[in-house]
Design an enzyme around this catalytic site. Structure first.
Site, PDB file in Angstrom:
ATOM      1  N   ILE A 152       0.887  -1.151   0.000  1.00  0.00           N
ATOM      2  CA  ILE A 152       0.000   0.000   0.000  1.00  0.00           C
ATOM      3  C   ILE A 152       0.929   1.205   0.000  1.00  0.00           C
ATOM      4  O   ILE A 152       1.508   1.558   1.022  1.00  0.00           O
ATOM      5  CB  ILE A 152      -0.920   0.002   1.231  1.00  0.00           C
ATOM      6  CG1 ILE A 152      -1.802  -1.249   1.237  1.00  0.00           C
ATOM      7  CG2 ILE A 152      -1.798   1.258   1.232  1.00  0.00           C
ATOM      8  CD1 ILE A 152      -2.723  -1.349   2.432  1.00  0.00           C
ATOM      9  N   PRO A 153       1.115   1.844  -1.153  1.00  0.00           N
ATOM     10  CA  PRO A 153       2.254   2.761  -1.360  1.00  0.00           C
ATOM     11  C   PRO A 153       2.088   4.156  -0.766  1.00  0.00           C
ATOM     12  O   PRO A 153       2.019   5.156  -1.482  1.00  0.00           O
ATOM     13  CB  PRO A 153       2.367   2.812  -2.882  1.00  0.00           C
ATOM     14  CG  PRO A 153       0.960   2.631  -3.359  1.00  0.00           C
ATOM     15  CD  PRO A 153       0.321   1.671  -2.390  1.00  0.00           C
ATOM     16  N   CYS A 154       2.074   4.234   0.553  1.00  0.00           N
ATOM     17  CA  CYS A 154       1.972   5.549   1.192  1.00  0.00           C
ATOM     18  C   CYS A 154       3.234   6.381   0.971  1.00  0.00           C
ATOM     19  O   CYS A 154       3.218   7.599   1.189  1.00  0.00           O
ATOM     20  CB  CYS A 154       1.678   5.401   2.680  1.00  0.00           C
ATOM     21  SG  CYS A 154       2.826   4.353   3.590  1.00  0.00           S
ATOM     22  N   HIS A 155       4.319   5.734   0.513  1.00  0.00           N
ATOM     23  CA  HIS A 155       5.549   6.483   0.241  1.00  0.00           C
ATOM     24  C   HIS A 155       5.413   7.356  -1.007  1.00  0.00           C
ATOM     25  O   HIS A 155       6.267   8.209  -1.256  1.00  0.00           O
ATOM     26  CB  HIS A 155       6.733   5.520   0.068  1.00  0.00           C
ATOM     27  CG  HIS A 155       6.568   4.526  -1.028  1.00  0.00           C
ATOM     28  ND1 HIS A 155       5.761   3.409  -0.903  1.00  0.00           N
ATOM     29  CD2 HIS A 155       7.093   4.468  -2.286  1.00  0.00           C
ATOM     30  CE1 HIS A 155       5.808   2.709  -2.020  1.00  0.00           C
ATOM     31  NE2 HIS A 155       6.602   3.332  -2.877  1.00  0.00           N
TER      32      HIS A 155
END
Length: 282
Positions: free
Chosen positions: A245-248
């Protein structure tokens, strides 16, 4: 003379205080709107814009926080918990927990005693990770510096679950995303526990393409809550599954990279790695 924003802020503050003080009465939208001298329609919109959630959901969050305290700390029965929280019975308590927590009140009270969690440690280009899964999918993935602390962080969520250090196919599928060959990745199933708002934010994060970036403000607009940037940021910070889950890929509107739960240097490295690999595929 007060500005309209100041007036609206005072109304929302009054509404929040009213809900906190009267949640056991389970006040309706009409009751709360009347308290701040607004029509239900206008109050619903104003509250959602300022708080990042609807009055009903906010009431549910307050109610479930109290119910969780009763179940965990005071060891009250499910029926007593329902009545103490202002709910008509265990059926409504069950629905509240399933909708908000993703589990039944009995499962919460038991601390996950019937839940089997497999976990494994692995190396990635960005450091070591712990990845955990249930029969439904990946439930946790995090970078760590201390192996014991990393495992304890999972156990704190479900202290009575059964933990086994074992590599599953689901975990192998998840860690394969760190390989350079993205043309042969299998579908990865996730087993997430979060509020409806958190799940909506995490689902939106999944739609950001690799190598691309967006802002907190754009995320808020995508979930049709343009004034909820701060609430979006909080939900992003609670992301339980790093990288997948690419919160970056979220940055500040100024263009600054901003913070990252697992370290700003790691975030910078991730974004550079993704950009380089996307260019190589062109």
């Amino acid at each position: 003379m007060k500005s309209q924003d100041e007036i609206n802020f005072e109304r929302i503050t009054e509404a929040i205080n009213y809900i906190h003080s009267n949640f056991k009465l389970q006040p309706s939208l009409d009751n709360i709107a009347e308290k701040v001298n607004l029509s239900p329609f206008h109050f619903q919109k104003l509250f959602s814009d300022w708080a990042g959630t609807t009055p009903k959901k906010f009431l549910q969050y307050i109610s479930i926080s109290y119910a969780k305290k009763l179940l965990k700390e005071d060891q009250v029965s499910l029926f007593e918990t329902a009545l103490e929280t202002g709910l008509s019975g265990t059926g409504r308590l069950h629905d509240l927990f399933v909708n908000i927590e993703g589990m039944t009140p009995g499962e919460y009270k038991n601390g996950g005693s019937n839940l089997d969690i497999n976990y494994n440690f692995a190396n990635t280009p960005f450091g070591k990770i712990i990845v955990a899964s249930t029969s439904k999918g990946i439930c946790h993935l995090a970078f760590f510096d201390d192996e014991n602390l990393a495992l304890q962080n999972i156990k704190n969520k479900f202290p009575l679950a059964n933990y086994t250090e074992f590599i599953t196919d689901e975990q192998q599928n998840a860690t394969a995303i760190f390989n350079n060959d993205w043309s042969n990745l299998n579908q990865i199933k996730l087993h997430l526990k979060g509020t409806e708002f958190q799940l909506k934010v995490w689902e939106t994060l999944l739609k950001i393409p690799m190598g691309k970036l967006t802002t907190y403000g754009n995320m808020a607009k995508q979930i049709q809550n343009p004034n909820a940037s701060r609430a979006v940021g909080t939900a992003i910070g609670d992301n339980p599954v790093a990288f997948l889950i690419p919160c970056h890929r979220i940055i500040q509107s100024s263009g600054a990279l901003g913070g990252y739960h697992w370290g700003s240097n790691r975030k910078t490295a991730m974004l550079g790695w993704e950009a380089a690999n996307c260019e190589a595929l062109v």
